[in-house]
Design a protein around this motif. Structure first.
Motif, PDB file in Angstrom:
ATOM      1  N   SER A   1     -28.447  -5.441  22.767  1.00  0.00           N
ATOM      2  CA  SER A   1     -27.595  -4.279  22.998  1.00  0.00           C
ATOM      3  C   SER A   1     -26.503  -4.152  21.957  1.00  0.00           C
ATOM      4  N   THR A   2     -26.185  -2.905  21.586  1.00  0.00           N
ATOM      5  CA  THR A   2     -25.123  -2.664  20.613  1.00  0.00           C
ATOM      6  C   THR A   2     -23.913  -2.005  21.268  1.00  0.00           C
ATOM      7  N   GLU A   3     -23.886  -2.004  22.604  1.00  0.00           N
ATOM      8  CA  GLU A   3     -22.818  -1.278  23.292  1.00  0.00           C
ATOM      9  C   GLU A   3     -21.458  -1.941  23.111  1.00  0.00           C
ATOM     10  N   ALA A   4     -21.436  -3.282  23.077  1.00  0.00           N
ATOM     11  CA  ALA A   4     -20.158  -3.983  22.985  1.00  0.00           C
ATOM     12  C   ALA A   4     -20.122  -4.864  21.751  1.00  0.00           C
ATOM     13  N   PHE A   5     -19.070  -4.756  20.963  1.00  0.00           N
ATOM     14  CA  PHE A   5     -18.871  -5.634  19.819  1.00  0.00           C
ATOM     15  C   PHE A   5     -17.375  -5.714  19.550  1.00  0.00           C
ATOM     16  N   PRO A   6     -16.906  -6.804  18.949  1.00  0.00           N
ATOM     17  CA  PRO A   6     -15.465  -7.009  18.795  1.00  0.00           C
ATOM     18  C   PRO A   6     -14.850  -5.975  17.876  1.00  0.00           C
ATOM     19  N   PRO A   7     -13.589  -5.589  18.129  1.00  0.00           N
ATOM     20  CA  PRO A   7     -12.925  -4.600  17.278  1.00  0.00           C
ATOM     21  C   PRO A   7     -12.670  -5.145  15.887  1.00  0.00           C
ATOM     22  N   ARG A   8     -12.684  -4.263  14.889  1.00  0.00           N
ATOM     23  CA  ARG A   8     -12.430  -4.675  13.511  1.00  0.00           C
ATOM     24  C   ARG A   8     -10.954  -5.014  13.345  1.00  0.00           C
ATOM     25  N   ALA A   9     -10.697  -5.961  12.451  1.00  0.00           N
ATOM     26  CA  ALA A   9      -9.308  -6.302  12.162  1.00  0.00           C
ATOM     27  C   ALA A   9      -8.592  -5.069  11.616  1.00  0.00           C
ATOM     28  N   PRO A  10      -7.273  -4.963  11.823  1.00  0.00           N
ATOM     29  CA  PRO A  10      -6.546  -3.778  11.362  1.00  0.00           C
ATOM     30  C   PRO A  10      -6.586  -3.629   9.857  1.00  0.00           C
ATOM     31  N   GLY A  11      -6.240  -2.417   9.362  1.00  0.00           N
ATOM     32  CA  GLY A  11      -6.268  -2.149   7.930  1.00  0.00           C
ATOM     33  C   GLY A  11      -5.264  -2.999   7.170  1.00  0.00           C
ATOM     34  N   THR A  12      -5.427  -3.027   5.871  1.00  0.00           N
ATOM     35  CA  THR A  12      -4.551  -3.854   5.027  1.00  0.00           C
ATOM     36  C   THR A  12      -3.835  -2.987   3.997  1.00  0.00           C
ATOM     37  N   LEU A  13      -3.367  -1.821   4.433  1.00  0.00           N
ATOM     38  CA  LEU A  13      -2.661  -0.929   3.513  1.00  0.00           C
ATOM     39  C   LEU A  13      -1.291  -1.500   3.165  1.00  0.00           C
ATOM     40  N   LEU A  14      -0.898  -1.312   1.919  1.00  0.00           N
ATOM     41  CA  LEU A  14       0.366  -1.842   1.423  1.00  0.00           C
ATOM     42  C   LEU A  14       1.422  -0.740   1.350  1.00  0.00           C
ATOM     43  N   PRO A  15       2.699  -1.101   1.516  1.00  0.00           N
ATOM     44  CA  PRO A  15       3.759  -0.087   1.442  1.00  0.00           C
ATOM     45  C   PRO A  15       3.947   0.407   0.010  1.00  0.00           C
ATOM     46  N   ARG A  16       4.604   1.557  -0.132  1.00  0.00           N
ATOM     47  CA  ARG A  16       4.849   2.123  -1.455  1.00  0.00           C
ATOM     48  C   ARG A  16       5.769   1.207  -2.259  1.00  0.00           C
ATOM     49  N   LEU A  17       5.490   1.098  -3.542  1.00  0.00           N
ATOM     50  CA  LEU A  17       6.328   0.293  -4.424  1.00  0.00           C
ATOM     51  C   LEU A  17       7.727   0.900  -4.533  1.00  0.00           C
ATOM     52  N   PRO A  18       8.733   0.082  -4.862  1.00  0.00           N
ATOM     53  CA  PRO A  18      10.071   0.640  -5.115  1.00  0.00           C
ATOM     54  C   PRO A  18      10.016   1.583  -6.323  1.00  0.00           C
ATOM     55  N   SER A  19      10.798   2.633  -6.290  1.00  0.00           N
ATOM     56  CA  SER A  19      10.810   3.583  -7.407  1.00  0.00           C
ATOM     57  C   SER A  19      11.519   2.985  -8.613  1.00  0.00           C
ATOM     58  N   GLU A  20      11.110   3.427  -9.790  1.00  0.00           N
ATOM     59  CA  GLU A  20      11.751   3.022 -11.042  1.00  0.00           C
ATOM     60  C   GLU A  20      12.089   4.272 -11.835  1.00  0.00           C
ATOM     61  N   HIS A  21      13.216   4.246 -12.506  1.00  0.00           N
ATOM     62  CA  HIS A  21      13.666   5.417 -13.258  1.00  0.00           C
ATOM     63  C   HIS A  21      12.607   5.841 -14.289  1.00  0.00           C
ATOM     64  N   GLY A  22      12.240   7.116 -14.235  1.00  0.00           N
ATOM     65  CA  GLY A  22      11.294   7.659 -15.200  1.00  0.00           C
ATOM     66  C   GLY A  22       9.841   7.338 -14.918  1.00  0.00           C
ATOM     67  N   MET A  23       9.565   6.620 -13.833  1.00  0.00           N
ATOM     68  CA  MET A  23       8.199   6.216 -13.514  1.00  0.00           C
ATOM     69  C   MET A  23       7.633   7.043 -12.358  1.00  0.00           C
ATOM     70  N   THR A  24       6.294   7.121 -12.294  1.00  0.00           N
ATOM     71  CA  THR A  24       5.611   7.947 -11.299  1.00  0.00           C
ATOM     72  C   THR A  24       4.759   7.078 -10.386  1.00  0.00           C
ATOM     73  N   LEU A  25       4.849   7.311  -9.086  1.00  0.00           N
ATOM     74  CA  LEU A  25       3.999   6.635  -8.110  1.00  0.00           C
ATOM     75  C   LEU A  25       3.004   7.641  -7.529  1.00  0.00           C
ATOM     76  N   LEU A  26       1.824   7.154  -7.169  1.00  0.00           N
ATOM     77  CA  LEU A  26       0.749   8.013  -6.658  1.00  0.00           C
ATOM     78  C   LEU A  26       0.405   7.630  -5.223  1.00  0.00           C
ATOM     79  N   THR A  27       0.428   8.625  -4.333  1.00  0.00           N
ATOM     80  CA  THR A  27      -0.057   8.457  -2.964  1.00  0.00           C
ATOM     81  C   THR A  27      -1.314   9.305  -2.800  1.00  0.00           C
ATOM     82  N   LEU A  28      -2.377   8.678  -2.340  1.00  0.00           N
ATOM     83  CA  LEU A  28      -3.636   9.385  -2.096  1.00  0.00           C
ATOM     84  C   LEU A  28      -3.872   9.487  -0.596  1.00  0.00           C
ATOM     85  N   LYS A  29      -3.969  10.689  -0.095  1.00  0.00           N
ATOM     86  CA  LYS A  29      -4.359  10.879   1.303  1.00  0.00           C
ATOM     87  C   LYS A  29      -5.877  11.009   1.354  1.00  0.00           C
ATOM     88  N   ILE A  30      -6.525  10.061   2.019  1.00  0.00           N
ATOM     89  CA  ILE A  30      -7.968  10.163   2.237  1.00  0.00           C
ATOM     90  C   ILE A  30      -8.151  11.062   3.449  1.00  0.00           C
TER      91      ILE A  30
END
Length: 303
Positions: free
Chosen positions: A140-169
């Motif tokens: 049976s495939t009805e019951a199986f353990p839940p997947r471990a939570p995601g491993t997303l990292l927080p946004r890096l600290p900003s730096e003067h003159g530098m650009t950070l990219l956020t991608l929304k999937i």
């Protein structure tokens, strides 16, 4: 010093490194170190060839991995109701150091991270060929353990003159979207040689399925300032899902975005057949149908 003692010493050093980063407020580095150590411990727990640790010791290592992931999750989500504090995590240091002789009750009521095989690119195709017939008769495939939570990292600290990219999937289009179990996306930044520029990130499991689409609606912060990304690098998106009959997490397809495609707003990119080709040499489209990966880019410029 024996090999097993060297391994334990290495784990202890990694644990201390992570907690030091954590106490100094260097959260990105702490999360990286916790996740790396958690994966190393899980690998040992899943090993069937190693006789270095007893089953009870492996269970303890699995619980330590769970605590590392819980602390990592607390750092990523400051509003988490299940906050796992640094002071609590530090109680595990002596257990790691003395894992070969530790015989007391584990200090926290946690379960080891659910065991799921995550295969290297190409390995699942070989396994699927071997198990094609056996899978049809699986239970049976009805019951199986839940997947471990995601491993997303927080946004890096900003730096003067530098650009950070956020991608929304936003969503991915697949003809069999409704059949995918626990779908998630692994996001990585690879150089021209296919090597990681920073640790990979896993999204949480997708939020919903609708017709031929799987919706994620999740933000992924790229862990390099755009100006510092190596020339010729690309951001890869590997779509993965769990196969309960075979007991492993499989890569279904992948997509990538090159650096000249970085610009604010929506972008739709093509899907390719596995195995993931990080060097982008032998690419095969997944389908001729109008099914793609839908993203939205946000640039953060500190002027």
């Amino acid at each position: 010093m024996s090999d097993v003692n060297k391994t334990i010493q290495k784990w202890h050093a990694s644990f201390r490194k992570g907690t030091d980063f954590d106490s100094w407020g260097q959260l990105v580095e702490a999360i990286d170190e916790y996740q790396i150590l958690a994966r190393q411990l899980q690998k040992e727990v899943q090993s069937t060839n190693s006789s270095d640790f007893t089953e009870e010791q492996k269970k303890t290592l699995g619980k330590i991995a769970s605590c590392l992931e819980m602390r990592s999750g607390s750092l990523q989500c400051t509003q988490s109701k299940e906050d796992f504090k640094l002071e609590e995590l530090k109680k595990l240091e002596t257990i790691i150091q003395n894992i070969l002789t530790y015989n007391k009750a584990f200090p926290f009521d946690v379960q080891p991270v659910p065991l799921r095989r995550i295969l290297a690119p190409g390995e699942e195709e070989h396994l699927e060929l071997e198990e094609e017939d056996a899978a049809a008769g699986a239970g049976s495939t009805e019951a199986f353990p839940p997947r471990a939570p995601g491993t997303l990292l927080p946004r890096l600290p900003s730096e003067h003159g530098m650009t950070l990219l956020t991608l929304k999937i936003e969503k991915i289009g697949l003809k069999d979207a409704g059949q995918c179990i626990d779908p998630y996306m692994t996001v990585s930044l690879k150089d021209l040689n296919g090597l990681d520029v920073y640790p990979v990130q896993d999204t949480p499991v997708a939020s919903r399925k609708e017709d031929t689409y799987i919706h994620f609606s999740v933000d992924v912060d790229i862990q390099r300032h755009v100006e510092k990304i190596p020339k010729g690098a690309a951001i890869f998106f590997e779509f993965k899902h769990y196969k309960p009959k075979k007991g492993f997490t499989s890569t279904k397809c992948f997509a990538f975005m090159e650096m000249d495609e970085i610009k604010p707003g929506p972008i739709v990119i093509e899907l390719y057949k596995k195995p993931t080709d990080f060097k982008r040499k032998k690419l095969q489209l997944l389908t001729k149908k109008q099914l793609y990966l839908h993203l939205h880019q946000t640039l953060h410029k500190d002027s």
